[in-house]
Design an enzyme around this catalytic site. Structure first.
Site, PDB file in Angstrom:
ATOM      1  N   HIS A 171       0.824  -1.221   0.000  1.00  0.00           N
ATOM      2  CA  HIS A 171       0.000   0.000   0.000  1.00  0.00           C
ATOM      3  C   HIS A 171       0.860   1.275   0.000  1.00  0.00           C
ATOM      4  O   HIS A 171       0.373   2.354   0.347  1.00  0.00           O
ATOM      5  CB  HIS A 171      -0.978   0.038   1.186  1.00  0.00           C
ATOM      6  CG  HIS A 171      -2.057  -1.021   1.116  1.00  0.00           C
ATOM      7  ND1 HIS A 171      -1.795  -2.353   1.076  1.00  0.00           N
ATOM      8  CD2 HIS A 171      -3.402  -0.920   1.091  1.00  0.00           C
ATOM      9  CE1 HIS A 171      -2.925  -3.040   1.035  1.00  0.00           C
ATOM     10  NE2 HIS A 171      -3.914  -2.189   1.031  1.00  0.00           N
ATOM     11  N   GLY A 220      -0.610  -2.463  -5.799  1.00  0.00           N
ATOM     12  CA  GLY A 220      -1.477  -3.609  -5.512  1.00  0.00           C
ATOM     13  C   GLY A 220      -2.890  -3.150  -5.220  1.00  0.00           C
ATOM     14  O   GLY A 220      -3.854  -3.771  -5.640  1.00  0.00           O
ATOM     15  N   HIS A 221      -3.005  -2.054  -4.512  1.00  0.00           N
ATOM     16  CA  HIS A 221      -4.315  -1.452  -4.235  1.00  0.00           C
ATOM     17  C   HIS A 221      -4.387  -0.141  -5.002  1.00  0.00           C
ATOM     18  O   HIS A 221      -3.695   0.814  -4.686  1.00  0.00           O
ATOM     19  CB  HIS A 221      -4.476  -1.201  -2.737  1.00  0.00           C
ATOM     20  CG  HIS A 221      -5.892  -0.928  -2.319  1.00  0.00           C
ATOM     21  ND1 HIS A 221      -6.728  -0.065  -3.006  1.00  0.00           N
ATOM     22  CD2 HIS A 221      -6.632  -1.414  -1.289  1.00  0.00           C
ATOM     23  CE1 HIS A 221      -7.907  -0.033  -2.402  1.00  0.00           C
ATOM     24  NE2 HIS A 221      -7.877  -0.845  -1.361  1.00  0.00           N
ATOM     25  N   HIS A 283     -11.091  -7.878  -5.553  1.00  0.00           N
ATOM     26  CA  HIS A 283     -11.342  -6.954  -4.447  1.00  0.00           C
ATOM     27  C   HIS A 283     -12.162  -5.765  -4.952  1.00  0.00           C
ATOM     28  O   HIS A 283     -11.719  -5.039  -5.850  1.00  0.00           O
ATOM     29  CB  HIS A 283      -9.989  -6.496  -3.897  1.00  0.00           C
ATOM     30  CG  HIS A 283     -10.065  -5.707  -2.649  1.00  0.00           C
ATOM     31  ND1 HIS A 283     -10.332  -4.354  -2.634  1.00  0.00           N
ATOM     32  CD2 HIS A 283      -9.899  -6.064  -1.351  1.00  0.00           C
ATOM     33  CE1 HIS A 283     -10.320  -3.923  -1.384  1.00  0.00           C
ATOM     34  NE2 HIS A 283     -10.060  -4.945  -0.587  1.00  0.00           N
ATOM     35  N   GLU A 335     -12.799  -9.812   0.050  1.00  0.00           N
ATOM     36  CA  GLU A 335     -13.601  -8.575  -0.043  1.00  0.00           C
ATOM     37  C   GLU A 335     -13.976  -8.329  -1.498  1.00  0.00           C
ATOM     38  O   GLU A 335     -13.795  -7.240  -2.048  1.00  0.00           O
ATOM     39  CB  GLU A 335     -12.810  -7.387   0.518  1.00  0.00           C
ATOM     40  CG  GLU A 335     -12.290  -7.631   1.925  1.00  0.00           C
ATOM     41  CD  GLU A 335     -11.641  -6.411   2.563  1.00  0.00           C
ATOM     42  OE1 GLU A 335     -10.760  -5.827   1.922  1.00  0.00           O
ATOM     43  OE2 GLU A 335     -12.022  -6.047   3.687  1.00  0.00           O
ATOM     44  N   GLU A 351     -18.821  -3.746   1.290  1.00  0.00           N
ATOM     45  CA  GLU A 351     -18.036  -2.816   2.106  1.00  0.00           C
ATOM     46  C   GLU A 351     -18.506  -1.374   1.890  1.00  0.00           C
ATOM     47  O   GLU A 351     -18.801  -0.973   0.757  1.00  0.00           O
ATOM     48  CB  GLU A 351     -16.545  -2.948   1.734  1.00  0.00           C
ATOM     49  CG  GLU A 351     -15.665  -2.083   2.609  1.00  0.00           C
ATOM     50  CD  GLU A 351     -14.173  -2.286   2.323  1.00  0.00           C
ATOM     51  OE1 GLU A 351     -13.795  -3.319   1.732  1.00  0.00           O
ATOM     52  OE2 GLU A 351     -13.395  -1.394   2.700  1.00  0.00           O
ATOM     53  N   CYS A 426     -10.616   1.952   7.044  1.00  0.00           N
ATOM     54  CA  CYS A 426     -10.798   2.587   5.733  1.00  0.00           C
ATOM     55  C   CYS A 426     -12.200   3.178   5.593  1.00  0.00           C
ATOM     56  O   CYS A 426     -12.360   4.245   5.007  1.00  0.00           O
ATOM     57  CB  CYS A 426     -10.526   1.594   4.624  1.00  0.00           C
ATOM     58  SG  CYS A 426     -11.445   0.051   4.775  1.00  0.00           S
ATOM     59  N   CYS A 427     -13.208   2.473   6.152  1.00  0.00           N
ATOM     60  CA  CYS A 427     -14.579   2.940   5.923  1.00  0.00           C
ATOM     61  C   CYS A 427     -14.908   4.226   6.697  1.00  0.00           C
ATOM     62  O   CYS A 427     -15.393   5.183   6.090  1.00  0.00           O
ATOM     63  CB  CYS A 427     -15.587   1.842   6.229  1.00  0.00           C
ATOM     64  SG  CYS A 427     -15.366   0.363   5.220  1.00  0.00           S
TER      65      CYS A 427
HETATM   66 ZN   LIG Z   1     -13.517   0.311   3.860  1.00  0.00          ZN
END
Ligand SMILES: [Zn+2]
Length: 680
Positions: A171, A220-221, A283, A335, A351, A426-427
């Site tokens: 990340h 990767g993300h 994802h 996810e 999510e 993250c959310c």
């Molecule tokens: Zn999240």
């Protein structure tokens, strides 16, 4: 001595960058005029003041509660201390997960948006101090990743042994993508370059490191692509755009970095080149940020292949992989998106970040195409899948958002209700930046057209060409379908107002056939202009009104807001013979607390009388839905069985789980099986 030299070179570099970015910024205003971008331009959130009884309290809660609360949590969980240690302001070790920097950046972005509309010296000072810590944590050459910088000999778990050595999972690039977004927001809100300079210095390092003739690497993300495009818009420096495109184009390519190979993997959307992808896989947040990044880059460089790919992927999502709530990402494992029509209710992942990313992506699709169907998806996601993610008080959160709960399976990271925070938060940090940007989703302009895409009471100042127009929207949406739009151009002028006619008001809950109304309504959308009825002709989801607009012109739009029962496509196994309830943009659910403790014995036959009722004191003010389910005969293995009559009470899905732990369901059986009747 060495330290002195470093410090000195650091200063030189800073000055260099100051002048460099200063120059590019000057030239950017020239550049901006010929810069390609989306054919449709959103009216910025700073020009739209929300005065809405539904959304204003939520935006105020975000500003007054969630932003300070999230910062407090970042202090408490040492996310901010990591920057202080990396900056040499404190001693200590890195604490937490390698992507924790990104949470801080997202909250800073939200705080900057908040400052833009609500000057707040205390918050501005807090941000200034925090930016100084972030800048201090940045290494001399621009590298910024506290998970490594604090102790390069012993970086955080999964950070990789050295810089960029484990990009699939580190990340490193994801974190700074969020930093670019935050820095641009801060620059635009305050005019200060402090944070932007940090972003530019980091992006320059990354642009010097990765590229066709340089090191091979992909995040990767995904996320940095979106941040780089924003940085390009602000600075006009094309290398950021090229880098965004590079990071998209390297996915699924064979050329690799022999020293640090990266995975060819569905989970990372790196299984094939992005332009060959035609299905949403892996994802869901990574994927949807990537589709958003592809839309951004396509808009900038006119890449048709990107658009063809995201068109196909969008159709795959909306026709086969989206929940009725607008939630996406069916599987907990990875996810991830599931297979076509794999939409389990109780184990739905959905999510909150994926809902936000889905809104971001659909706005971008609209900006490319000008079709209201993207906003049908966005609105559904906004009022349901997204909004459920945060409590009414603004300090508790869902990570997954299932459509059924048996009050036993602790779906929310070990909890059965919203939680105050998560190890991976993250959310909560994503919600904080998304909400204040919401006013920027309402209006958009292309040439002589003004699009009105969302309905909530507001006062807006829009520019159509060179013309200033004040728009005042008044409604009691989402509870009522009557919307008043007052138009006040500075001088009498000819332009088009395009009012979005939501799919739900014309018997099409979503584009495609994944969800349909059990019974079509024959009520029509109606409209008036200055008190006179107008013909409602709908094209691409819009009613277009063209006239010589003058001060005080008034449009009334009436969207028939009826209660609808929704069916799923027959291939969605879990929803066979089940119906969901919706009214306007709101999807409903039943909760145990309103239904004698349990919901799994309730029936929703299509013939049950059903009605809506306004409850001002319940859950912040909601319309509840009541169904009086009569006794009726069903056949079970040839035997006739009489069901019991019962009442059913449903509340908006977004408001569930505010009154203790209990059962919840969105999809209810139309008919009973013998066993279910006995247990009732
Ligand atoms: Zn999240």
């Amino acid at each position: 001595m060495i330290k002195l030299i470093f410090n000195y070179s650091h200063i030189i570099m800073k000055i260099g960058i100051y002048f460099f970015t200063g120059l590019t910024l000057v030239s950017s205003s020239v550049f901006a005029q010929k810069m390609n971008d989306y054919p449709i331009t959103p009216v910025p959130f700073t020009k739209v003041k929300i005065i809405d009884s539904f959304w204003k309290p939520r935006l105020e809660t975000n500003r007054k509660v969630t932003i300070p609360y999230d910062f407090e949590k970042c202090e408490e969980t040492k996310r901010i201390q990591n920057f202080e240690i990396a900056a040499g302001m404190k001693d200590g070790d890195f604490v937490g997960i390698r992507f924790n920097d990104s949470d801080v950046f997202k909250i800073m972005e939200g705080a900057a948006y908040s400052l833009a509309n609500h000057p707040d010296p205390e918050l501005e000072k807090y941000l200034d101090d925090l930016i100084a810590k972030v800048a201090g944590a940045q290494e001399v050459d621009g590298y910024l990743y506290t998970a490594r910088s604090i102790n390069p000999e012993k970086p955080a778990r999964s950070a990789g042994e050295e810089r960029w050595s484990f990009l699939d999972e580190s990340h490193e690039l994801y974190n700074v993508g969020h930093m670019y977004e935050a820095a641009v927001a801060h620059f635009q809100a305050t005019g200060k370059r402090t944070f932007l300079d940090v972003a530019v210095k980091n992006a320059d390092l990354i642009a010097n490191t990765f590229g066709p003739e340089k090191q091979f690497g992909m995040p990767g993300h995904q996320e940095i692509e979106i941040g780089l495009v924003k940085l390009f818009r602000v600075t006009g420096d094309e290398k950021y755009l090229n880098l965004a495109k590079y990071f998209l184009d390297v996915r699924g390519q064979e050329i690799n970095n022999p020293k640090y190979p990266q995975r060819s993997d569905i989970y990372l959307q790196s299984h094939i080149p992005v332009v060959e992808q035609d299905e949403a896989v892996g994802h869901s947040v990574r994927a949807t940020y990537m589709y958003s990044g592809m839309a951004d880059v396509a808009a900038m460089v006119g890449d048709k292949e990107y658009i063809q790919a995201i068109d196909k992927i969008w159709k795959n999502v909306v026709y086969k992989k989206i929940y009725i709530t607008g939630g996406i990402g069916a599987r907990h494992r990875g996810e991830a998106f599931g297979d076509d029509y794999e939409l389990p209710n109780e184990s739905a992942y959905n999510e909150t970040c994926a809902a936000i990313a889905n809104c971001m992506w659909n706005q971008r699709m609209f900006l490319l195409k000008g079709d209201a169907k993207y906003y049908d998806v966005l609105e559904r996601t906004l009022y349901n899948g997204f909004l459920a993610g945060i409590s009414l008080k603004g300090n508790e959160f869902f990570y997954p958002n299932p459509l059924s709960c048996d009050a036993k399976y602790a779906f929310n990271q070990g909890a059965l209700s919203r939680k105050p925070w998560f190890d991976c938060s993250c959310c909560p940090s994503n919600i904080v930046r998304f909400l204040p940007s919401l006013p920027g989703y309402i209006y958009a302009v292309r040439n002589n057209d003004l699009y009105v895409n969302l309905y909530m009471s507001n006062e807006a100042e829009v520019k159509i060409g060179k013309l200033d127009v004040k728009i005042t929207q008044t409604s009691n949406y989402p509870w009522d379908g009557e919307i008043k739009v007052e138009v006040n151009p500075e001088i009498e002028s000819d332009f088009n107002i395009k009012l979005r006619i939501p799919g739900w008001s014309r018997n099409q809950p979503v584009p495609g056939n994944l969800y349909t109304y059990f019974e079509k309504s024959n009520k029509k959308v109606t409209g008036q202009l200055n008190g006179e009825d107008i013909e409602v002709k709908i094209e691409n989801g819009y009613l277009t009104i063209n006239k010589q607009w003058k001060k005080g012109d008034e449009i009334i739009l009436n969207l028939p807001m009826e209660i609808h029962l929704v069916e799923s496509h027959e291939k969605v196994e879990e929803n066979k013979n089940r119906l969901a309830i919706e009214r306007g943009p709101i999807v409903y659910c039943v909760e145990g607390i309103d239904n004698k403790g349990g919901v799994f014995n309730l029936l929703m036959p299509e013939f049950a009388p059903i009605s809506a009722q306004w409850k001002p004191d319940l859950l912040g003010g909601i319309n509840i839905i009541k169904a009086d389910v009569p006794s009726f005969i069903v056949k079970d293995s040839g035997e006739e069985v009489k069901t019991k009559s019962h009442n059913l009470l449903a509340v908006p899905y977004y408001a569930w789980s505010h009154r203790g732990i209990g059962e919840m369901a969105v999809w209810l059986p139309r008919r009973a099986k013998k066993l279910e009747i006995i247990t009732y």
